[in-house]
Motif scaffolding. Sequence first.
Motif, mmCIF file in Angstrom:
data_model
loop_
_atom_site.group_PDB
_atom_site.id
_atom_site.type_symbol
_atom_site.label_atom_id
_atom_site.label_comp_id
_atom_site.label_asym_id
_atom_site.label_seq_id
_atom_site.Cartn_x
_atom_site.Cartn_y
_atom_site.Cartn_z
ATOM 1 N N MET A 1 8.490 -9.272 -4.977
ATOM 2 C CA MET A 1 7.589 -10.207 -4.313
ATOM 3 C C MET A 1 6.374 -10.559 -5.165
ATOM 4 O O MET A 1 5.523 -11.341 -4.742
ATOM 5 N N LYS A 2 6.300 -9.954 -6.359
ATOM 6 C CA LYS A 2 5.217 -10.244 -7.301
ATOM 7 C C LYS A 2 3.843 -10.053 -6.658
ATOM 8 O O LYS A 2 2.961 -10.922 -6.728
ATOM 9 N N CYS A 3 3.665 -8.903 -6.030
ATOM 10 C CA CYS A 3 2.389 -8.594 -5.385
ATOM 11 C C CYS A 3 1.911 -7.222 -5.845
ATOM 12 O O CYS A 3 2.710 -6.399 -6.306
ATOM 13 N N PRO A 4 0.620 -6.950 -5.761
ATOM 14 C CA PRO A 4 0.092 -5.693 -6.284
ATOM 15 C C PRO A 4 0.505 -4.481 -5.441
ATOM 16 O O PRO A 4 0.732 -4.579 -4.243
ATOM 17 N N ILE A 5 0.584 -3.361 -6.127
ATOM 18 C CA ILE A 5 0.679 -2.047 -5.483
ATOM 19 C C ILE A 5 -0.745 -1.509 -5.380
ATOM 20 O O ILE A 5 -1.501 -1.527 -6.361
ATOM 21 N N ILE A 6 -1.131 -1.016 -4.199
ATOM 22 C CA ILE A 6 -2.462 -0.417 -4.050
ATOM 23 C C ILE A 6 -2.291 1.052 -3.667
ATOM 24 O O ILE A 6 -1.888 1.358 -2.536
ATOM 25 N N PRO A 7 -2.568 1.965 -4.594
ATOM 26 C CA PRO A 7 -2.444 3.395 -4.268
ATOM 27 C C PRO A 7 -3.567 3.837 -3.332
ATOM 28 O O PRO A 7 -4.725 3.444 -3.498
ATOM 29 N N VAL A 8 -3.217 4.635 -2.336
ATOM 30 C CA VAL A 8 -4.179 5.193 -1.389
ATOM 31 C C VAL A 8 -3.996 6.714 -1.391
ATOM 32 O O VAL A 8 -2.889 7.202 -1.146
ATOM 33 N N VAL A 9 -5.070 7.431 -1.664
ATOM 34 C CA VAL A 9 -4.992 8.889 -1.816
ATOM 35 C C VAL A 9 -5.650 9.567 -0.623
ATOM 36 O O VAL A 9 -6.797 9.251 -0.268
ATOM 37 N N LEU A 10 -4.924 10.502 -0.012
ATOM 38 C CA LEU A 10 -5.420 11.240 1.146
ATOM 39 C C LEU A 10 -5.625 12.699 0.781
ATOM 40 O O LEU A 10 -4.772 13.311 0.124
ATOM 41 N N THR A 11 -6.738 13.266 1.225
ATOM 42 C CA THR A 11 -6.954 14.706 1.115
ATOM 43 C C THR A 11 -7.509 15.216 2.443
ATOM 44 O O THR A 11 -8.160 14.477 3.185
ATOM 45 N N LEU B 1 0.853 -1.184 0.000
ATOM 46 C CA LEU B 1 0.000 0.000 0.000
ATOM 47 C C LEU B 1 0.894 1.240 0.000
ATOM 48 O O LEU B 1 1.854 1.317 0.792
ATOM 49 N N VAL B 2 0.620 2.188 -0.878
ATOM 50 C CA VAL B 2 1.401 3.424 -0.928
ATOM 51 C C VAL B 2 0.443 4.609 -0.866
ATOM 52 O O VAL B 2 -0.581 4.626 -1.537
ATOM 53 N N ALA B 3 0.777 5.589 -0.029
ATOM 54 C CA ALA B 3 -0.092 6.753 0.173
ATOM 55 C C ALA B 3 0.717 8.030 0.110
ATOM 56 O O ALA B 3 1.899 8.054 0.483
ATOM 57 N N ASN B 4 0.080 9.102 -0.351
ATOM 58 C CA ASN B 4 0.704 10.422 -0.251
ATOM 59 C C ASN B 4 0.726 10.852 1.210
ATOM 60 O O ASN B 4 -0.015 10.335 2.049
ATOM 61 N N HIS B 5 1.593 11.810 1.519
ATOM 62 C CA HIS B 5 1.865 12.123 2.931
ATOM 63 C C HIS B 5 1.843 13.640 3.137
ATOM 64 O O HIS B 5 2.723 14.350 2.664
ATOM 65 N N GLU B 6 0.807 14.131 3.876
ATOM 66 C CA GLU B 6 0.648 15.561 4.088
ATOM 67 C C GLU B 6 0.831 15.977 5.541
ATOM 68 O O GLU B 6 1.107 17.138 5.822
ATOM 69 N N SER B 7 0.631 15.057 6.494
ATOM 70 C CA SER B 7 0.512 15.467 7.877
ATOM 71 C C SER B 7 0.737 14.279 8.793
ATOM 72 O O SER B 7 0.602 13.117 8.387
ATOM 73 N N LEU B 8 1.060 14.571 10.077
ATOM 74 C CA LEU B 8 1.086 13.514 11.078
ATOM 75 C C LEU B 8 -0.284 12.856 11.206
ATOM 76 O O LEU B 8 -0.395 11.682 11.573
ATOM 77 N N GLY B 9 -1.327 13.617 10.887
ATOM 78 C CA GLY B 9 -2.675 13.080 10.936
ATOM 79 C C GLY B 9 -2.917 11.957 9.948
ATOM 80 O O GLY B 9 -3.886 11.199 10.096
ATOM 81 N N ASP B 10 -2.043 11.815 8.956
ATOM 82 C CA ASP B 10 -2.185 10.729 7.984
ATOM 83 C C ASP B 10 -2.188 9.367 8.676
ATOM 84 O O ASP B 10 -2.878 8.440 8.246
ATOM 85 N N ILE B 11 -1.387 9.260 9.742
ATOM 86 C CA ILE B 11 -1.299 7.974 10.438
ATOM 87 C C ILE B 11 -2.642 7.614 11.058
ATOM 88 O O ILE B 11 -3.151 6.496 10.885
ATOM 89 N N LEU B 12 -3.251 8.579 11.761
ATOM 90 C CA LEU B 12 -4.566 8.325 12.350
ATOM 91 C C LEU B 12 -5.588 7.988 11.274
ATOM 92 O O LEU B 12 -6.417 7.086 11.438
ATOM 93 N N VAL B 13 -5.531 8.715 10.169
ATOM 94 C CA VAL B 13 -6.496 8.524 9.087
ATOM 95 C C VAL B 13 -6.350 7.138 8.460
ATOM 96 O O VAL B 13 -7.339 6.435 8.223
ATOM 97 N N LEU B 14 -5.120 6.708 8.206
ATOM 98 C CA LEU B 14 -4.911 5.439 7.515
ATOM 99 C C LEU B 14 -5.237 4.237 8.396
ATOM 100 O O LEU B 14 -5.562 3.158 7.876
ATOM 101 N N PHE B 15 -5.185 4.403 9.696
ATOM 102 C CA PHE B 15 -5.680 3.335 10.565
ATOM 103 C C PHE B 15 -7.178 3.115 10.331
ATOM 104 O O PHE B 15 -7.718 2.051 10.658
ATOM 105 N N GLY B 16 -7.851 4.117 9.781
ATOM 106 C CA GLY B 16 -9.267 3.990 9.474
ATOM 107 C C GLY B 16 -9.563 3.025 8.346
ATOM 108 O O GLY B 16 -10.739 2.746 8.056
ATOM 109 N N LEU B 17 -8.516 2.485 7.709
ATOM 110 C CA LEU B 17 -8.728 1.452 6.692
ATOM 111 C C LEU B 17 -9.247 0.160 7.321
ATOM 112 O O LEU B 17 -9.898 -0.640 6.649
ATOM 113 N N TYR B 18 -8.936 -0.062 8.585
ATOM 114 C CA TYR B 18 -9.395 -1.264 9.287
ATOM 115 C C TYR B 18 -9.113 -2.530 8.487
ATOM 116 O O TYR B 18 -9.971 -3.393 8.318
ATOM 117 N N ARG B 19 -7.891 -2.636 8.007
ATOM 118 C CA ARG B 19 -7.419 -3.858 7.358
ATOM 119 C C ARG B 19 -6.031 -4.179 7.897
ATOM 120 O O ARG B 19 -5.282 -3.269 8.256
#
Length: 255
Positions: free
Chosen positions: A182-192, A83-101
């Motif tokens: 590792m022959k596995c998918p990249i999953i883009p995750v976009v934060l705004t 999983l790869v995400a853009n990075h704007e803030s320390l708040g990104d960490i709290l937000v990405l935990f919201g993926l619940y995966r």
Amino acid sequence: MAHCRAIRLLLSIFFWLFFVLSSTVLFLGAVLVWLVTLPFDRDGRVLHLYSCFWAQLYFYVNPLWHLRVDGRERLPWRGPAVLVANHESLGDILVLFGLYRPFKWVSKAENFKLPLIGWNMHLNRYVPLVRGDKVSIAKMMRGCEYWLSRGVPILMFPEGTRSFDGQVKPFKDGAFTLAMKMKCPIIPVVLTGTARTLPKHGLVLEAQSHCHVQVMPPVDPAAFPDVPTLREHVRDLIIAEQARLDSRASAPPGA
């Protein structure tokens, strides 16, 4: 204006007090979850989901913060993915935990030294990284390969550090090298909207923050001839989706 600043200051004081007190209690809960699940959950999936709740609690109780997550169904419960995400803030960490995966964070090594939060990162066996240190980078890559080989996704910020102007910075190769090897998918995750959650300087919260997480369709690295081509393709996808989300957020109601 002075009245609004006073309200923000008061809310910020309550928020940080709640953050410290709740983290103390929730860390004790994390230790209990770790102890109970260790015999049957060697990958720490349950503890990670508990950590998701811990992080999301601060959205649940904060009237200034709002979060919307779309595309969560594209994330695997089991199976390797980067999983790869853009990075704007320390708040990104709290937000990405919201993926619940289930996934393992790749995070700065100094974050692991934080009281309570960093201790929980150790319990979760997230992957530390000292930026610019070749030995640490090689160790991080081996750690990520280990988790991917066990069918546990990893999550990285390919920019390496936060963007200070909201523009997506150049990506580093690590995440894309891993996906190809590792022959596995990249999953883009976009934060705004996350830049307005936790300020870089100071502890006073901004006005309302409307955060949006968009999980995009997986990208198969086998369709690309090399790492740079894959890297730039994914970066272009994230930039285009970020622009679309920002445009939609700023459009007048009904437009």
